[in-house]
Each structure stands twice: as structure tokens, then as C-alpha cells.
Design a protein around this motif. Structure first.
Motif, short mmCIF file in Angstrom:
data_model
loop_
_atom_site.label_atom_id
_atom_site.label_comp_id
_atom_site.label_asym_id
_atom_site.label_seq_id
_atom_site.Cartn_x
_atom_site.Cartn_y
_atom_site.Cartn_z
N ASP A 57 0.97 -1.32 0.07
CA ASP A 57 0.04 0.11 -0.07
C ASP A 57 0.92 1.37 0.01
O ASP A 57 0.43 2.40 0.28
N ILE A 58 2.09 1.13 -0.38
CA ILE A 58 2.94 2.17 -0.39
C ILE A 58 2.53 3.44 -1.07
O ILE A 58 2.80 4.66 -0.52
N ALA A 59 1.60 3.48 -2.24
CA ALA A 59 0.94 4.37 -3.11
C ALA A 59 0.26 5.31 -1.93
O ALA A 59 0.09 6.68 -2.14
N GLU A 60 -0.48 4.74 -1.12
CA GLU A 60 -1.42 5.42 -0.14
C GLU A 60 -0.72 6.03 1.16
O GLU A 60 -1.38 6.76 1.83
N ARG A 61 0.60 6.08 1.18
CA ARG A 61 1.27 6.51 2.48
C ARG A 61 1.89 7.71 1.97
O ARG A 61 1.66 8.27 1.06
N SER A 62 2.19 8.50 3.23
CA SER A 62 3.08 9.59 3.16
C SER A 62 4.41 9.00 3.31
O SER A 62 4.81 8.21 4.13
N ALA A 63 5.38 9.62 2.68
CA ALA A 63 6.91 9.24 2.43
C ALA A 63 7.66 10.07 3.11
O ALA A 63 7.49 11.53 2.69
N PHE A 64 8.59 9.82 3.85
CA PHE A 64 9.94 10.52 4.46
C PHE A 64 11.17 9.88 3.75
O PHE A 64 11.33 8.50 4.17
N LEU A 65 11.99 10.55 3.22
CA LEU A 65 12.98 9.90 2.39
C LEU A 65 14.54 10.68 2.63
O LEU A 65 14.58 12.01 2.76
N CYS A 66 15.48 10.03 2.89
CA CYS A 66 16.69 10.48 3.13
C CYS A 66 17.77 9.72 2.71
O CYS A 66 17.71 8.40 2.98
N GLY A 67 18.90 9.99 2.01
CA GLY A 67 19.88 9.13 1.37
C GLY A 67 20.86 9.89 0.49
O GLY A 67 20.72 11.01 0.37
N PRO A 68 21.76 9.13 -0.10
CA PRO A 68 22.56 9.94 -1.27
C PRO A 68 21.79 10.48 -2.37
O PRO A 68 20.52 9.97 -2.36
N ILE A 69 22.07 11.57 -2.84
CA ILE A 69 21.36 12.06 -4.14
C ILE A 69 20.62 11.39 -5.10
O ILE A 69 19.58 11.48 -5.17
N GLY A 70 21.71 10.23 -5.61
CA GLY A 70 21.17 9.61 -6.65
C GLY A 70 19.95 8.43 -6.07
O GLY A 70 19.25 8.38 -6.94
N PHE A 71 20.20 8.07 -4.92
CA PHE A 71 19.13 7.52 -4.34
C PHE A 71 17.88 8.08 -4.13
O PHE A 71 16.87 7.64 -4.33
N MET A 72 18.03 9.07 -3.51
CA MET A 72 16.78 9.93 -3.34
C MET A 72 15.89 10.40 -4.76
O MET A 72 14.89 10.30 -4.95
N ALA A 73 16.89 10.46 -5.76
CA ALA A 73 16.29 10.92 -7.06
C ALA A 73 15.46 9.72 -7.68
O ALA A 73 14.39 9.89 -8.01
N ALA A 74 16.07 8.43 -7.48
CA ALA A 74 15.41 7.20 -7.87
C ALA A 74 14.16 6.98 -7.17
O ALA A 74 13.15 6.23 -7.76
N MET A 75 14.42 7.20 -5.76
CA MET A 75 12.96 6.66 -4.88
C MET A 75 12.00 7.69 -5.26
O MET A 75 10.75 7.46 -5.25
N GLN A 76 12.16 8.84 -5.49
CA GLN A 76 11.13 10.07 -5.75
C GLN A 76 10.51 9.64 -7.12
O GLN A 76 9.29 9.73 -7.13
N GLU A 77 11.12 9.22 -8.11
CA GLU A 77 10.49 8.74 -9.40
C GLU A 77 9.95 7.53 -9.16
O GLU A 77 8.70 7.44 -9.85
N ASN A 78 10.51 6.47 -8.43
CA ASN A 78 9.72 5.17 -8.33
C ASN A 78 8.08 5.60 -7.58
O ASN A 78 7.22 4.98 -7.90
N LEU A 79 8.29 6.31 -6.65
CA LEU A 79 6.97 6.80 -5.66
C LEU A 79 6.08 7.37 -6.75
O LEU A 79 4.88 6.99 -6.59
N SER A 80 6.40 8.05 -7.32
CA SER A 80 5.72 8.92 -8.45
C SER A 80 4.86 8.20 -9.28
O SER A 80 3.86 8.18 -9.53
N GLU A 81 5.84 7.25 -9.82
CA GLU A 81 5.42 6.39 -10.93
C GLU A 81 4.49 5.28 -10.22
O GLU A 81 3.49 4.76 -10.98
N LEU A 82 4.48 4.97 -9.01
CA LEU A 82 3.58 4.14 -8.26
C LEU A 82 2.48 4.42 -7.96
O LEU A 82 1.40 4.12 -7.61
#
Length: 361
Positions: free
Chosen positions: A208-233
């Protein structure tokens, strides 16, 4: 209990109380205020950072580190990882001693758990980016009245590099509303999944990750990839927050204060167009600056005691006031509306546009 009173825009002296190895390339330290009594506690919002000043090779260097402890405790905890060419981080890992004094600026930062979120959240981290979200998780779980469902997903290179591993396992075993998953690039010796955190892996860990609120922290490349993944999900990105030491663009217009400049010859005019003088009367100091250059560079060249920690317009350590002159700015983070109206700037995110006069206090 007594809340510690932070000096305004000035460092306080703290002592490294304890230091221990978290992973082969990562240490944790706890800090207490100098002359602190047993009743003193520290207030901050889980997710925020402090700016740490440490003398390295004869010069005090300032860096921002996220807090991993909870608010209202008698000590502050940081976890610092060795990094390539990390002058301060590597000094802390290798050389900082228990009992050694350091300078600390008050907690700051807009990445924190008080951002609007729902009753189901996902905490995503990689490497030492785990520190602020760990503070969030521990704080939420310590509140007996809180019912937030927390799914904590962490990425690391291998099992021995998982920071707070045992503590996180104990948190998951003790709290039904806390779920913990790990993705390892090399999962040898563990039962964790091996690979990278793809959309498929995120969905497998947390359906149910798409229905959650997300808090993200890590290396720049990791954060960019996670932001894209969450948006596409399909996540509503209004419910997405990430730690970033890149300043937000200021919506403030260019500020031009009164300054009379008398120009003589064409050569004088050409020089005035490209160069400016930054003057700090309280210290009898001045320095030349290129038009459009960062105010912080001129202040450092003038050898005035200004602190520049994040150099990104985030931490607020280089706040000062432009008394006269013209400038532009790209960040007003940590500044109040009154401070903005009265010419206060963050020197690292302020660009000199004419001769300027500056007050540090």
C-alpha cells in the motif's frame, strides 16, 4: 526538566560524552552541553539536524549532521559515516575523543515529522540517511497515544553496513505498527533481498506504499530514484518529503537598499560594474567581491567570524544583515518575515550586486 536554551545564531560548547562503532565505517556519538546539569534536555523536531563545529588542522570546520536521538532527552546523538575526502566526517570517525569539546548550532531544518502526513507512513533511507528517519520512528513509537503505522525500508551495500540493525529488529518485534525491511546490494549471509530498491521491490515490501506519506533521506542519486519510483507507483507527491541540502528558490524579489555611488572615469565605471566592496564596520574589515558572487566568500576573505556550515541556504548559520547596498538571494530558509523585511540574508545564498555594508549581529 529544564530545556536547554540555545544562543541565537551562535554556537554553544558541547562535550563528546560517548563514542562507539556502529558499523565498520560508521560511528555514533552523544553530545552534552558544557556545564549541563542532570535535568537539562534538548528540544528539536525529529528529522532536524545540528551544525557541528570541530577544529581540524588548526581551523574550525562546520558541517550539518542529522540527529538520530529523540527530543527531550539529556543528550544529542549523531551517527557519522566515513566518506571520500570527508574532512570533518573522517576526523570524527578516526580522531574525535570522548571528553573533547565541539561547537554546536541549534537544531534546524524543514525535513521533519511535523510535516503534514497521514496515519500510514513509509520511511525510506540508504546509508547514513537513516539517521533523521530513525529519530522520527523512535519518537512516534515512544508516544503511547500515537497510532501511526510505520513501514521502514532501508537500503545498504551489505549486512554489516546496516546502521542500527539490531535496534530496528527489536523495534519491529516490540511494536505491531512498525514494519522493517532491508534491501542489500550483497545479501550474502542474510535472508534479505538482494539488489536495488526498484518499483517492484518497493511494492513487494509495502503493497500500500502509494497510499502512504513518505519521508526519504539518503545519497542524492538514491533519493532521485526513490522519488521517481514513488511517483510512478501513484503516490500523491504532496505527501512526499525528502531531506535536501539544496536550497529552495526564494520567492523574494531582489532587494535594493539605499547606497550612493559616485563614479568618475569610464575606467572607474567599468570597475564598479564588475567589482564591489563588502564592508563590515563592527570589525573594521572589508574585502573586494565580484558582482554576482556569494556574500559569504567576501566575508570569509575579510576574515570576520562568520559560520558557513551547509553553504546551501539551509542551516541558517551564516545569517547576517545587509545594512546598505543591493543584493539578490536564492534562499530565505530559517529567516522570519520580519528579518527578511529588515535586510537579513543567508550569506551563502546572497549575491552581491553593489558595494554593501554588513552587520553580523
Amino acid at each position: 526538566m529544564n530545556q536547554f536554551e540555545w544562543p541565537d545564531n551562535q554556537p554553544a560548547t558541547f562535550i563528546c560524552q560517548r563514542k562507539w562503532q556502529e558499523t565498520p565505517n560508521c560511528v555514533s556519538v552523544t553530545l552534552v552541553a558544557e556545564n549541563q546539569d542532570s535535568e537539562t534536555t534538548f528540544d528539536f523536531i525529529p528529522g532536524q539536524f545540528i551544525t557541528l563545529g570541530i577544529e581540524v588542522e588548526g581551523k574550525t570546520e562546520y558541517r550539518a549532521y542529522s540527529l538520530s536521538s529523540m527530543p527531550n532527552q539529556s543528550e544529542l546523538q549523531l551517527t557519522i559515516k566515513r566518506v571520500v575526502d570527508g574532512k570533518v566526517s573522517n576526523y570524527i570517525v578516526d580522531s574525535l575523543q570522548e571528553g573533547q569539546t565541539v561547537s554546536v548550532l541549534k537544531p534546524a531544518g524543514e525535513f521533519h515529522i511535523e510535516q503534514p502526513h497521514g496515519k500510514r507512513i513509509v520511511l525510506l533511507s540508504a546509508g547514513c540517511g537513516i539517521t533523521p528517519v530513525m529519530s522520527m520512528a523512535k519518537t512516534l513509537l515512544s508516544d503511547k497515544t500515537d497510532t501511526t503505522d510505520i513501514h521502514f525500508i532501508h537500503a545498504a551495500t551489505e549486512l554489516e553496513q546496516v546502521i542500527y540493525h539490531q535496534e530496528l529488529l527489536e523495534m519491529a518485534a516490540s511494536h505491531k505498527r512498525f514494519h522493517f525491511d532491508v534491501m542489500l546490494e550483497n545479501a550474502q549471509g542474510s535472508e534479505y533481498l538482494e539488489g536495488r530498491l526498484t518499483q517492484a521491490a518497493l511494492k513487494q515490501f509495502c503493497p500500500d506504499i502509494a497510499e502512504r506519506s513518505a519521508f526519504l533521506c539518503g545519497p542524492i542519486g538514491f533519493m532521485a530514484a526513490m522519488q521517481e519510483n514513488l511517483s510512478e507507483l501513484g503516490m500523491n507527491m504532496d505527501n512526499f518529503y525528502q531531506e535536501s541540502f539544496t536550497p529552495a528558490e526564494s520567492e523574494q524579489p531582489e532587494v535594493a537598499l539605499n547606497l550612493e555611488v559616485t563614479l568618475g572615469s569610464d575606467a572607474d565605471k567599468a570597475q564598479a560594474i564588475s567589482n564591489a566592496t563588502v564592508f563590515v564596520p563592527a570589525f573594521g574589515a572589508q574585502a573586494e567581491a565580484k558582482i554576482g558572487s556569494a556574500l559569504i566568500d567576501a566575508l570569509e576573505a575579510a576574515k570576520v567570524p562568520v559560520i558557513a556550515a551547509c553553504r546551501s541556504g539551509i542551516c541558517g548559520s551564516c545569517k547576517c544583515r545587509v545594512v546598505k547596498g543591493a543584493f539578490t538571494r536564492t534562499s530565505t530558509a530559517t529567516l522570519t518575515d520580519d528579518e527578511i523585511d529588515n535586510g537579513f540574508v543567508l550569506a551563502c545564498s546572497c549575491q552581491v550586486e553593489s558595494d554593501v555594508e554588513v552587520a553580523l549581529n
